[in-house]
Design a protein around this motif. Structure first.
Motif, PDB file in Angstrom:
ATOM      1  N   ARG A   1     -17.599  44.043  94.368  1.00  0.00           N
ATOM      2  CA  ARG A   1     -18.775  43.780  92.976  1.00  0.00           C
ATOM      3  C   ARG A   1     -17.860  42.577  92.356  1.00  0.00           C
ATOM      4  O   ARG A   1     -18.013  41.565  91.288  1.00  0.00           O
ATOM      5  CB  ARG A   1     -19.346  44.938  92.418  1.00  0.00           C
ATOM      6  CG  ARG A   1     -19.858  45.880  92.578  1.00  0.00           C
ATOM      7  CD  ARG A   1     -20.316  47.547  92.554  1.00  0.00           C
ATOM      8  NE  ARG A   1     -21.741  48.442  92.806  1.00  0.00           N
ATOM      9  CZ  ARG A   1     -21.984  48.882  92.511  1.00  0.00           C
ATOM     10  NH1 ARG A   1     -21.029  49.422  92.344  1.00  0.00           N
ATOM     11  NH2 ARG A   1     -23.003  49.134  93.333  1.00  0.00           N
TER      12      ARG A   1
ATOM     13  N   TYR B   1     -18.534  39.695  90.780  1.00  0.00           N
ATOM     14  CA  TYR B   1     -18.516  39.407  88.901  1.00  0.00           C
ATOM     15  C   TYR B   1     -17.521  38.147  88.538  1.00  0.00           C
ATOM     16  O   TYR B   1     -18.037  37.248  87.827  1.00  0.00           O
ATOM     17  CB  TYR B   1     -18.517  40.120  88.624  1.00  0.00           C
ATOM     18  CG  TYR B   1     -18.597  40.818  87.408  1.00  0.00           C
ATOM     19  CD1 TYR B   1     -19.984  39.996  86.394  1.00  0.00           C
ATOM     20  CD2 TYR B   1     -17.624  40.447  86.271  1.00  0.00           C
ATOM     21  CE1 TYR B   1     -19.560  40.042  84.646  1.00  0.00           C
ATOM     22  CE2 TYR B   1     -17.411  40.285  84.534  1.00  0.00           C
ATOM     23  CZ  TYR B   1     -17.927  39.747  84.288  1.00  0.00           C
ATOM     24  OH  TYR B   1     -18.079  39.505  82.355  1.00  0.00           O
TER      25      TYR B   1
ATOM     26  N   GLN C   1     -18.922  35.152  89.128  1.00  0.00           N
ATOM     27  CA  GLN C   1     -19.910  34.836  88.745  1.00  0.00           C
ATOM     28  C   GLN C   1     -19.109  34.306  86.603  1.00  0.00           C
ATOM     29  O   GLN C   1     -20.048  33.308  85.929  1.00  0.00           O
ATOM     30  CB  GLN C   1     -21.081  35.810  88.064  1.00  0.00           C
ATOM     31  CG  GLN C   1     -22.345  35.860  87.327  1.00  0.00           C
ATOM     32  CD  GLN C   1     -22.501  36.544  86.566  1.00  0.00           C
ATOM     33  OE1 GLN C   1     -22.415  37.550  86.816  1.00  0.00           O
ATOM     34  NE2 GLN C   1     -22.936  36.342  84.989  1.00  0.00           N
ATOM     35  N   TYR C   2     -18.614  35.274  86.517  1.00  0.00           N
ATOM     36  CA  TYR C   2     -17.497  34.673  85.438  1.00  0.00           C
ATOM     37  C   TYR C   2     -16.968  33.736  85.546  1.00  0.00           C
ATOM     38  O   TYR C   2     -16.660  32.764  84.103  1.00  0.00           O
ATOM     39  CB  TYR C   2     -16.345  36.407  85.212  1.00  0.00           C
ATOM     40  CG  TYR C   2     -15.236  35.712  83.563  1.00  0.00           C
ATOM     41  CD1 TYR C   2     -16.132  36.063  82.801  1.00  0.00           C
ATOM     42  CD2 TYR C   2     -14.021  35.640  84.562  1.00  0.00           C
ATOM     43  CE1 TYR C   2     -14.551  35.740  82.030  1.00  0.00           C
ATOM     44  CE2 TYR C   2     -13.167  35.058  83.711  1.00  0.00           C
ATOM     45  CZ  TYR C   2     -13.354  35.585  82.259  1.00  0.00           C
ATOM     46  OH  TYR C   2     -12.605  35.036  81.332  1.00  0.00           O
TER      47      TYR C   2
ATOM     48  N   THR D   1     -19.770  31.017  84.617  1.00  0.00           N
ATOM     49  CA  THR D   1     -20.437  30.948  84.175  1.00  0.00           C
ATOM     50  C   THR D   1     -19.136  30.988  82.818  1.00  0.00           C
ATOM     51  O   THR D   1     -19.867  30.156  81.930  1.00  0.00           O
ATOM     52  CB  THR D   1     -21.124  32.136  83.363  1.00  0.00           C
ATOM     53  OG1 THR D   1     -20.714  33.163  83.395  1.00  0.00           O
ATOM     54  CG2 THR D   1     -22.292  32.376  83.954  1.00  0.00           C
ATOM     55  N   GLN D   2     -17.699  31.390  82.830  1.00  0.00           N
ATOM     56  CA  GLN D   2     -17.451  31.489  81.262  1.00  0.00           C
ATOM     57  C   GLN D   2     -16.116  30.596  81.312  1.00  0.00           C
ATOM     58  O   GLN D   2     -15.462  30.675  80.274  1.00  0.00           O
ATOM     59  CB  GLN D   2     -17.194  32.625  80.449  1.00  0.00           C
ATOM     60  CG  GLN D   2     -18.542  33.561  80.701  1.00  0.00           C
ATOM     61  CD  GLN D   2     -18.370  35.422  80.088  1.00  0.00           C
ATOM     62  OE1 GLN D   2     -18.003  35.487  78.909  1.00  0.00           O
ATOM     63  NE2 GLN D   2     -18.744  36.074  80.806  1.00  0.00           N
TER      64      GLN D   2
ATOM     65  N   GLU E   1     -23.859  48.872  89.049  1.00  0.00           N
ATOM     66  CA  GLU E   1     -22.369  47.563  88.848  1.00  0.00           C
ATOM     67  C   GLU E   1     -21.817  47.543  87.742  1.00  0.00           C
ATOM     68  O   GLU E   1     -20.808  47.058  87.134  1.00  0.00           O
ATOM     69  CB  GLU E   1     -23.415  46.653  88.934  1.00  0.00           C
ATOM     70  CG  GLU E   1     -23.490  46.270  91.155  1.00  0.00           C
ATOM     71  CD  GLU E   1     -24.553  44.717  91.151  1.00  0.00           C
ATOM     72  OE1 GLU E   1     -24.609  45.000  92.405  1.00  0.00           O
ATOM     73  OE2 GLU E   1     -24.494  43.870  90.353  1.00  0.00           O
TER      74      GLU E   1
ATOM     75  N   THR F   1     -19.169  50.174  87.391  1.00  0.00           N
ATOM     76  CA  THR F   1     -18.382  49.575  88.075  1.00  0.00           C
ATOM     77  C   THR F   1     -17.346  48.221  86.816  1.00  0.00           C
ATOM     78  O   THR F   1     -16.525  48.656  86.910  1.00  0.00           O
ATOM     79  CB  THR F   1     -18.723  49.162  89.560  1.00  0.00           C
ATOM     80  OG1 THR F   1     -18.964  49.832  90.224  1.00  0.00           O
ATOM     81  CG2 THR F   1     -16.971  48.112  89.814  1.00  0.00           C
ATOM     82  N   LEU F   2     -18.237  47.289  87.044  1.00  0.00           N
ATOM     83  CA  LEU F   2     -17.733  46.612  85.977  1.00  0.00           C
ATOM     84  C   LEU F   2     -16.710  47.275  84.246  1.00  0.00           C
ATOM     85  O   LEU F   2     -15.360  46.832  84.394  1.00  0.00           O
ATOM     86  CB  LEU F   2     -19.122  45.546  85.266  1.00  0.00           C
ATOM     87  CG  LEU F   2     -18.029  44.363  84.618  1.00  0.00           C
ATOM     88  CD1 LEU F   2     -16.827  43.725  85.312  1.00  0.00           C
ATOM     89  CD2 LEU F   2     -19.088  43.595  84.275  1.00  0.00           C
TER      90      LEU F   2
ATOM     91  N   TYR G   1     -13.962  41.993  74.690  1.00  0.00           N
ATOM     92  CA  TYR G   1     -14.491  41.157  76.443  1.00  0.00           C
ATOM     93  C   TYR G   1     -15.415  42.222  77.036  1.00  0.00           C
ATOM     94  O   TYR G   1     -16.432  41.097  76.840  1.00  0.00           O
ATOM     95  CB  TYR G   1     -13.343  41.140  77.701  1.00  0.00           C
ATOM     96  CG  TYR G   1     -14.312  40.388  78.561  1.00  0.00           C
ATOM     97  CD1 TYR G   1     -14.125  38.991  78.814  1.00  0.00           C
ATOM     98  CD2 TYR G   1     -15.169  41.380  79.995  1.00  0.00           C
ATOM     99  CE1 TYR G   1     -15.852  38.087  79.930  1.00  0.00           C
ATOM    100  CE2 TYR G   1     -15.805  40.961  80.657  1.00  0.00           C
ATOM    101  CZ  TYR G   1     -16.284  39.021  80.797  1.00  0.00           C
ATOM    102  OH  TYR G   1     -16.770  38.713  81.373  1.00  0.00           O
TER     103      TYR G   1
ATOM    104  N   GLN H   1     -18.129  41.715  74.312  1.00  0.00           N
ATOM    105  CA  GLN H   1     -19.018  39.971  74.521  1.00  0.00           C
ATOM    106  C   GLN H   1     -20.305  40.176  76.200  1.00  0.00           C
ATOM    107  O   GLN H   1     -20.831  39.752  75.879  1.00  0.00           O
ATOM    108  CB  GLN H   1     -17.503  39.369  74.632  1.00  0.00           C
ATOM    109  CG  GLN H   1     -18.361  37.982  74.501  1.00  0.00           C
ATOM    110  CD  GLN H   1     -17.690  37.459  75.695  1.00  0.00           C
ATOM    111  OE1 GLN H   1     -16.668  36.878  75.443  1.00  0.00           O
ATOM    112  NE2 GLN H   1     -18.320  35.896  76.739  1.00  0.00           N
TER     113      GLN H   1
ATOM    114  N   GLN I   1     -24.578  39.791  78.527  1.00  0.00           N
ATOM    115  CA  GLN I   1     -25.367  39.542  79.927  1.00  0.00           C
ATOM    116  C   GLN I   1     -26.075  40.741  79.764  1.00  0.00           C
ATOM    117  O   GLN I   1     -26.415  40.953  81.364  1.00  0.00           O
ATOM    118  CB  GLN I   1     -24.328  39.731  81.272  1.00  0.00           C
ATOM    119  CG  GLN I   1     -23.356  38.135  80.988  1.00  0.00           C
ATOM    120  CD  GLN I   1     -22.443  38.197  81.720  1.00  0.00           C
ATOM    121  OE1 GLN I   1     -22.613  38.340  83.089  1.00  0.00           O
ATOM    122  NE2 GLN I   1     -20.857  37.806  81.402  1.00  0.00           N
TER     123      GLN I   1
END
Lengths: 198, 198, 198, 198
Positions: free
Chosen positions: C182, C186, C189-190, C193-194, D155, D158-159, D186, D189, D194
């Motif tokens: 994951r 992630y 994707q980060y 997108t960023q 998810e 996890t993040l 972070y 944000q 998101q």
DNA sequence: ACTAGCGGGACGTCCCGTTGAT
DNA sequence: ATCAACGGGACGTCCCGCTAGT
């Protein structure tokens, strides 16, 4: 005698033997519990610490032995007879000691001397009683002209006690009465040849 | 001598004193650790148990004392002189004992007799050595016509050793050299009057 | 490579795994002896202490991982691709880690931080290398207009490394690759997108 | 609370810090004895083994931290606010951690994963509690239309956890709060852009 | 590189003497 | 007087990291 007193006696009776056989350090409260069938609390009800019990047990035993010794000379008016009786007190002492484990005074003196001041004080006390008994006997013997006037009573005490105790140690070590028996025989001869006013 | 041997010696040296002052039961491994500065592993590398250490320490001490005693009679050919030297060995013993805590043989005999069979065996061994020394001296004295033929050597040994050890106990108990000094004086007189062939 | 060097390699190879699985404190020289089949002397020939071996093993492992990481981005000129490769490096890392026991850098950082300053210093060094790799990539990405100029490169490094390592910890704890997977998804994707300049 | 309970608490209090700073392998019973002023018996009266103590200390610490975390979200009804509070919980955590040595959950997870199954089980338990807290918050956020319905709650857990723990590791390694601070900034944000249903 | 040995010290068991609640 | 619990601490085993001799 109340039930409590009986318990106290029982504890002393059992503890005396244990302390005399295994020593103060070598005897644990557990040993005493097992021997008496009591719990720790039951023991601490009567004695505030192990040391207090040890002291009480020692005094208890010494009082009994002292009684025996006094009894042995009771009725004997002649100082020479008395001295002989004090020496003869150790006849059979090894085979049938009043307390298992040998001479409690010797054992306690040896174990306590450097390490247990309170016990040592009590050991000194009882040893001094014994010496006094001998000294007075010799004093009287001299007074009455039965013993040599050149004798120093305290020296006689040292010699008699020392010889008996040293021989007891030997007999215990070898588990053999010979040594203490010899000491008794020798001391009697000593009295006969060096103490008696001839 | 390897490093290990030195360590072993150090342990023995320190342990001997502790055992002699506080007794076997009264000395803990911790005490020995503190006295030597070693940890448990350092001690158990050299001795497999506390008892093994106690036995080794006792033998170590007795070997040294035995040496001193043998040294004291070395060169003395006359049995009477030898016997006198064996008695005189205890002069000053109380004030300056080879090992702190008094006579290790006496202490060990008294503590071990009922409770520590292995130690007792070793105590018996060294005591027998000492007795043998006296017996042989008397034997020779009789042979050479210097001592009375009616003497029983082992009885002399009992008397000499018993008197000295009993007096040592008294001196230790009272922290007073008088008793052992008297024993030495007395035994010399005893030799003079009852051992010497006149 | 001499025979000695081969032995040294073997020790490192085995020690790395042990240290990474059981930790520095949790690994004994005995463990390393068993794993290598060598005796203590054999190990001490090559490393002067356990700590020196641990440091050497850590550096040895990190050099290899660093090589793999550098290899993963070799040939990739585009900073975005490089960053993606750095993130993707952790794909499959849990299932087939270069060194058994998970991320050695994470493990060492956590164990050493308060207790082992020398190890911590080395952990800092390798962590800084990794951060530098990310920072430079971001720097270049910004320069080339591929990444947003508002990015702070060191912040990106913190975020990427932190997220990956935290997720690795979760995957190890649960023995479940989901978490690290994951994190990779992630972070991609980060980046998309960023980070990417759109 | 009896005297024993107080002692037990003291042991836990001291042991928690030691284990968290030096690790389970890196903390000896001696260390705990020194820190508590107790002897071995005093500790083993309350915990049957070092491992049992480590587990109890870990649970004790995690219960406290869990309380703090629950307290931080108490009264916050809005799921977004709750999630923010859970992230914000780590603000200042590095400078003033509830337990010296950093995040005990991270440390224990990393040390225990391969080597100490019982500890690992407990680490999993508490980690699962934490994840559950986040999952439920996200679930409710989605239900109430405050969070995006496409989110997978686990998810998010996890993040968030991964990023925070990874950053904590970096801050500990460098002894620098920057990393954990960045992670908090972070993640806020991230929630804003998101997670929040816009 | 092996081997044996060193001193250090961790761990754990068991019992110590003592206290306090019942 | 019982009983359980307390904290202290003795003992011993085993392994630690390390050294030295071969």
């Amino acid at each position: 005698m109340t039930k409590g007193d009986i318990t106290r006696e029982t504890i002393l009776e059992k503890a005396v033997t244990l302390f005399n056989v295994y020593g103060y350090s070598g005897t644990s409260l557990k040993d005493i519990m097992d021997a008496t069938g009591l719990q720790k609390g039951g023991i601490y009800n009567h004695f505030e610490s192990k040391e207090a019990l040890a002291v009480a047990a020692f005094d208890y035993a010494m009082a009994r032995i002292s009684d025996l010794m006094v009894h042995a000379i009771r009725g004997k008016r002649d100082p020479l007879e008395r001295l002989d009786a004090l020496i003869g007190f150790f006849e059979g002492y090894f085979e049938k000691p009043p307390i298992e484990g040998g001479c409690m005074l010797l054992n306690t003196a040896v174990e306590s001397d450097d390490a247990y001041p309170v016990l040592r004080e009590h050991a000194r006390h009882w040893m001094s009683q014994w010496r006094e008994l001998i000294r007075r006997t010799v004093d009287r013997g001299i007074e009455r002209g039965k013993m040599r006037p050149t004798l120093v009573p305290d020296e006689v005490a040292t010699l008699v006690i020392g010889t008996l105790e040293g021989a007891m140690m030997l007999s215990k070590l070898y588990d053999d009465a010979t040594h203490i028996d010899r000491a008794v025989v020798y001391l009697r001869q000593y009295v006969d040849t060096q103490v008696r006013q001839s």
